[in-house]
Design an enzyme around this catalytic site. Structure first.
Site, short mmCIF file in Angstrom:
data_model
loop_
_atom_site.label_atom_id
_atom_site.label_comp_id
_atom_site.label_asym_id
_atom_site.label_seq_id
_atom_site.Cartn_x
_atom_site.Cartn_y
_atom_site.Cartn_z
N HIS A 155 0.83 -1.20 0.00
CA HIS A 155 0.00 0.00 0.00
C HIS A 155 0.87 1.25 0.00
O HIS A 155 2.08 1.18 0.19
CB HIS A 155 -0.94 0.03 1.22
CG HIS A 155 -0.23 0.21 2.53
ND1 HIS A 155 0.19 -0.86 3.31
CD2 HIS A 155 0.16 1.33 3.22
CE1 HIS A 155 0.78 -0.40 4.40
NE2 HIS A 155 0.78 0.93 4.37
N HIS A 202 -6.10 -2.03 4.82
CA HIS A 202 -6.04 -0.90 3.89
C HIS A 202 -5.19 -1.26 2.68
O HIS A 202 -4.23 -2.01 2.76
CB HIS A 202 -5.52 0.37 4.55
CG HIS A 202 -4.12 0.30 5.09
ND1 HIS A 202 -3.59 -0.82 5.69
CD2 HIS A 202 -3.14 1.24 5.13
CE1 HIS A 202 -2.35 -0.56 6.09
NE2 HIS A 202 -2.05 0.66 5.75
N HIS A 217 4.61 7.31 2.49
CA HIS A 217 5.43 6.10 2.41
C HIS A 217 4.83 5.09 1.45
O HIS A 217 3.63 5.08 1.17
CB HIS A 217 5.64 5.46 3.78
CG HIS A 217 4.41 4.86 4.41
ND1 HIS A 217 3.63 5.52 5.33
CD2 HIS A 217 3.83 3.63 4.26
CE1 HIS A 217 2.65 4.75 5.72
NE2 HIS A 217 2.74 3.59 5.08
N HIS A 249 1.17 -0.21 15.12
CA HIS A 249 0.13 0.80 14.95
C HIS A 249 -1.13 0.40 15.71
O HIS A 249 -1.46 -0.79 15.80
CB HIS A 249 -0.25 0.95 13.48
CG HIS A 249 0.83 1.51 12.61
ND1 HIS A 249 1.47 2.69 12.88
CD2 HIS A 249 1.35 1.06 11.45
CE1 HIS A 249 2.35 2.95 11.93
NE2 HIS A 249 2.30 1.97 11.06
N TYR A 258 9.82 1.89 9.89
CA TYR A 258 9.94 2.86 8.80
C TYR A 258 11.39 3.26 8.62
O TYR A 258 12.14 3.41 9.59
CB TYR A 258 9.12 4.11 9.10
CG TYR A 258 7.63 3.91 9.06
CD1 TYR A 258 6.91 4.07 7.88
CD2 TYR A 258 6.92 3.57 10.21
CE1 TYR A 258 5.54 3.89 7.84
CE2 TYR A 258 5.55 3.38 10.19
CZ TYR A 258 4.86 3.55 9.00
OH TYR A 258 3.50 3.37 8.96
N GLU A 268 8.17 1.50 4.29
CA GLU A 268 7.72 0.74 5.46
C GLU A 268 7.76 -0.74 5.11
O GLU A 268 7.44 -1.13 3.99
CB GLU A 268 6.29 1.12 5.84
CG GLU A 268 5.75 0.31 7.03
CD GLU A 268 4.24 0.44 7.23
OE1 GLU A 268 3.79 0.30 8.37
OE2 GLU A 268 3.52 0.68 6.23
#
Length: 310
Positions: A155, A202, A217, A249, A258, A268
């Site tokens: 993503h 996501h 990112h 997260h 990261y 990431e």
């Protein structure tokens, strides 16, 4: 759940300042596999468990950042329909067709600019080159993997101003759902949206910022928490510029670290998260809990993480 329409993120085109340094980073450190170069100087790469010809394209330029992000759709018919829907919506600008072959082994693509200023494109055809193993009786992974060896490009998180317009494009036209939403104040004003077209937490995310077309990112998937920790060891061993992590997260529950490529583009690698289905309710995060939402362990916002982008 039968996946239809937009299937997944297909590729991201990243601008780099020095191609040799970038290739060392993306191949030797991150662990992507080079599949082609073209007469424009672009280099095409893939993660090991992706069957399509490429998912990352590097282009040398004077400024770092993202040129565009591509999305695989389920058929040429869907490509034509979504292109027509985007044209009719009036929400996007600079709509055009890119001919087949402009990316190697790739069919025609429909390109458009969304309200946050990011260039997106849809395509239905890209040649499959495999993952280094047979499709009958394969092993768990192929030999010769390098670096962190993510299994796929997963993503992007993007910064832009018109979050509302962009969310409308993705949900009302492209068929995405809002997995998680970050809201501010008593009116619950949306400041971040995490959008899915699959069963992941996501496939793309947008944060409202007073800029156009910026990349926060590009993210790549690892199998587990141990591999995230190992990525941290590689970052230290290879003297890579680290940003944040390893940590977790609150948003998406992903385990993460990261770091930056030599041009200043943030990467990431992450693992975990949850499975999303259409009947799962949207998760909301309020701005007074942003520390916990972004960095679940220490619950402290990091100014560099929020303000640095390319």
């Amino acid at each position: 759940m039968a996946l239809t329409g937009v299937l997944r993120p297909g590729h991201v085109v990243i601008r780099v300042l020095d191609m040799a340094a970038a290739l060392n980073h993306y191949v030797e450190v991150l662990g992507l596999i080079e599949t082609a170069r073209d007469d424009k100087g672009r280099v095409f790469l893939k993660a090991w468990d992706e069957h399509d010809h490429h998912s990352v394209v590097l282009r040398e330029a004077d400024e770092a950042g993202m040129d565009y992000m591509g999305w695989r759709v389920d058929s040429p018919a869907t490509l034509k329909k979504l292109a027509a829907d985007l044209e009719a919506s009036g929400l996007c600008t600079d709509l055009s067709w890119v001919p087949a072959g402009e990316h190697p082994k790739t069919g025609e693509r429909f390109r458009f600019t969304i309200p946050t200023g990011h260039i997106m494109e849809l395509y239905a055809e890209k040649e499959q080159v495999g993952n280094g193993m047979p499709t009958t009786n394969p092993d768990a992974w192929p030999d010769g993997l390098k670096g962190m060896a993510p299994s796929r490009f997963d993503h992007c998180l993007l910064y832009g101003d018109d979050l509302d317009g962009t969310v409308k494009v993705f949900t009302e036209i492209l068929g995405f759902n809002i997995a998680e939403l970050v809201v501010a104040g008593p009116d619950k004003f949306p400041i971040g949206a995490f959008l899915t077209c699959s069963n992941k937490a996501h496939d793309v995310a947008f944060i409202r910022q007073p800029v156009k077309g910026k990349l926060h990112h590009a993210s790549f998937l690892l199998d587990n928490w141990y591999e995230v920790l190992r990525a941290g060891d590689i970052i230290s061993k290879k003297d890579v510029s680290i940003d944040i992590g390893p940590t977790r997260h609150g948003i998406t529950r992903g385990e993460t670290i990261y770091f930056f490529d030599p041009s200043g583009n943030r990467n990431e690698v992450f693992a975990g998260g949850y499975i999303w289905y259409p009947d799962k309710p949207t998760i909301y995060w309020t701005d007074d809990q942003l520390g916990k939402a972004i960095f679940y362990h220490d619950r402290v916002l990091n100014e560099k993480f929020l303000s640095v982008f390319s």
